[in-house]
Design a protein around this motif. Sequence first.
Motif, PDB file in Angstrom:
ATOM      1  N   SER A   1       0.826  -1.215   0.000  1.00 35.45           N
ATOM      2  CA  SER A   1       0.000   0.000   0.000  1.00 35.45           C
ATOM      3  C   SER A   1       0.857   1.262   0.000  1.00 35.45           C
ATOM      4  N   GLY A   2       2.171   1.090  -0.119  1.00 38.73           N
ATOM      5  CA  GLY A   2       3.060   2.242  -0.115  1.00 38.73           C
ATOM      6  C   GLY A   2       3.358   2.717   1.298  1.00 38.73           C
ATOM      7  N   MET A   3       3.238   1.822   2.252  1.00 37.76           N
ATOM      8  CA  MET A   3       3.511   2.109   3.660  1.00 37.76           C
ATOM      9  C   MET A   3       2.613   3.227   4.185  1.00 37.76           C
ATOM     10  N   ARG A   4       1.363   3.149   3.781  1.00 36.40           N
ATOM     11  CA  ARG A   4       0.359   4.105   4.227  1.00 36.40           C
ATOM     12  C   ARG A   4       0.029   3.817   5.684  1.00 36.40           C
ATOM     13  N   GLY A   5      -0.047   4.835   6.518  1.00 39.20           N
ATOM     14  CA  GLY A   5      -0.285   4.623   7.939  1.00 39.20           C
ATOM     15  C   GLY A   5       0.947   4.021   8.585  1.00 39.20           C
ATOM     16  N   THR A   6       0.728   3.326   9.690  1.00 41.12           N
ATOM     17  CA  THR A   6       1.878   2.704  10.358  1.00 41.12           C
ATOM     18  C   THR A   6       1.732   1.192  10.319  1.00 41.12           C
ATOM     19  N   LEU A   7       2.865   0.525  10.400  1.00 41.12           N
ATOM     20  CA  LEU A   7       2.859  -0.932  10.426  1.00 41.12           C
ATOM     21  C   LEU A   7       2.121  -1.429  11.669  1.00 41.12           C
ATOM     22  N   GLN A   8       2.292  -0.746  12.774  1.00 40.60           N
ATOM     23  CA  GLN A   8       1.609  -1.152  14.004  1.00 40.60           C
ATOM     24  C   GLN A   8       0.095  -1.127  13.824  1.00 40.60           C
ATOM     25  N   GLU A   9      -0.421  -0.110  13.154  1.00 38.37           N
ATOM     26  CA  GLU A   9      -1.871  -0.033  12.910  1.00 38.37           C
ATOM     27  C   GLU A   9      -2.348  -1.215  12.069  1.00 38.37           C
ATOM     28  N   GLU A  10      -1.592  -1.558  11.037  1.00 37.46           N
ATOM     29  CA  GLU A  10      -1.983  -2.685  10.186  1.00 37.46           C
ATOM     30  C   GLU A  10      -1.944  -4.002  10.955  1.00 37.46           C
ATOM     31  N   CYS A  11      -0.917  -4.169  11.778  1.00 34.82           N
ATOM     32  CA  CYS A  11      -0.820  -5.397  12.577  1.00 34.82           C
ATOM     33  C   CYS A  11      -1.961  -5.481  13.585  1.00 34.82           C
ATOM     34  N   GLU A  12      -2.304  -4.373  14.204  1.00 40.84           N
ATOM     35  CA  GLU A  12      -3.412  -4.357  15.157  1.00 40.84           C
ATOM     36  C   GLU A  12      -4.734  -4.686  14.469  1.00 40.84           C
ATOM     37  N   LYS A  13      -4.930  -4.155  13.255  1.00 42.99           N
ATOM     38  CA  LYS A  13      -6.152  -4.483  12.503  1.00 42.99           C
ATOM     39  C   LYS A  13      -6.202  -5.967  12.172  1.00 42.99           C
ATOM     40  N   ALA A  14      -5.067  -6.505  11.729  1.00 43.81           N
ATOM     41  CA  ALA A  14      -5.018  -7.923  11.378  1.00 43.81           C
ATOM     42  C   ALA A  14      -5.326  -8.793  12.592  1.00 43.81           C
ATOM     43  N   LEU A  15      -4.772  -8.451  13.743  1.00 37.35           N
ATOM     44  CA  LEU A  15      -5.052  -9.216  14.960  1.00 37.35           C
ATOM     45  C   LEU A  15      -6.507  -9.073  15.394  1.00 37.35           C
ATOM     46  N   ALA A  16      -7.083  -7.900  15.197  1.00 34.61           N
ATOM     47  CA  ALA A  16      -8.499  -7.698  15.532  1.00 34.61           C
ATOM     48  C   ALA A  16      -9.383  -8.564  14.635  1.00 34.61           C
ATOM     49  N   PHE A  17      -9.059  -8.631  13.339  1.00 34.95           N
ATOM     50  CA  PHE A  17      -9.827  -9.487  12.424  1.00 34.95           C
ATOM     51  C   PHE A  17      -9.696 -10.948  12.827  1.00 34.95           C
ATOM     52  N   LEU A  18      -8.491 -11.346  13.197  1.00 34.62           N
ATOM     53  CA  LEU A  18      -8.250 -12.725  13.617  1.00 34.62           C
ATOM     54  C   LEU A  18      -9.023 -13.041  14.899  1.00 34.62           C
ATOM     55  N   HIS A  19      -8.992 -12.132  15.840  1.00 33.42           N
ATOM     56  CA  HIS A  19      -9.724 -12.320  17.097  1.00 33.42           C
ATOM     57  C   HIS A  19     -11.217 -12.463  16.824  1.00 33.42           C
ATOM     58  N   GLU A  20     -11.741 -11.611  15.953  1.00 37.66           N
ATOM     59  CA  GLU A  20     -13.164 -11.674  15.599  1.00 37.66           C
ATOM     60  C   GLU A  20     -13.505 -13.027  14.965  1.00 37.66           C
ATOM     61  N   ALA A  21     -12.631 -13.521  14.114  1.00 37.62           N
ATOM     62  CA  ALA A  21     -12.891 -14.806  13.448  1.00 37.62           C
ATOM     63  C   ALA A  21     -12.885 -15.960  14.437  1.00 37.62           C
ATOM     64  N   PHE A  22     -11.973 -15.945  15.401  1.00 37.16           N
ATOM     65  CA  PHE A  22     -11.922 -17.028  16.382  1.00 37.16           C
ATOM     66  C   PHE A  22     -13.011 -16.899  17.444  1.00 37.16           C
ATOM     67  N   ALA A  23     -13.514 -15.700  17.653  1.00 36.32           N
ATOM     68  CA  ALA A  23     -14.502 -15.475  18.718  1.00 36.32           C
ATOM     69  C   ALA A  23     -15.933 -15.744  18.280  1.00 36.32           C
ATOM     70  N   ARG A  24     -16.146 -15.980  17.002  1.00 35.28           N
ATOM     71  CA  ARG A  24     -17.516 -16.193  16.504  1.00 35.28           C
ATOM     72  C   ARG A  24     -18.115 -17.466  17.093  1.00 35.28           C
ATOM     73  N   PRO A  25     -19.354 -17.364  17.553  1.00 35.80           N
ATOM     74  CA  PRO A  25     -20.006 -18.576  18.075  1.00 35.80           C
ATOM     75  C   PRO A  25     -20.310 -19.556  16.942  1.00 35.80           C
TER      76      PRO A  25
END
Length: 64
Positions: free
Chosen positions: A39-63
């Motif tokens: 993406s051309g290093m838009r934003g920060t890497l930390q923000e992207e990693c946090e988003k990815a972990l949030a998506f992963l958490h949501e996927a594992f937390a689904r009933p």
Amino acid sequence: MKALLADGPRTYDAELRAHVLTHAVTDAMRVAVTFWLESGMRGTLQEECEKALAFLHEAFARPE
């Protein structure tokens, strides 16, 4: 992975769960870094990693 197995018995299911979670987090970070670079290093890497972990958490937390 050892931390995931520290709290309980080392059953087959516990070891499988630890492996699945370890690889899922590793792959989520790899994808976040790749996406961030492409993406051309838009934003920060930390923000992207946090988003990815949030998506992963949501996927594992689904009933089921």
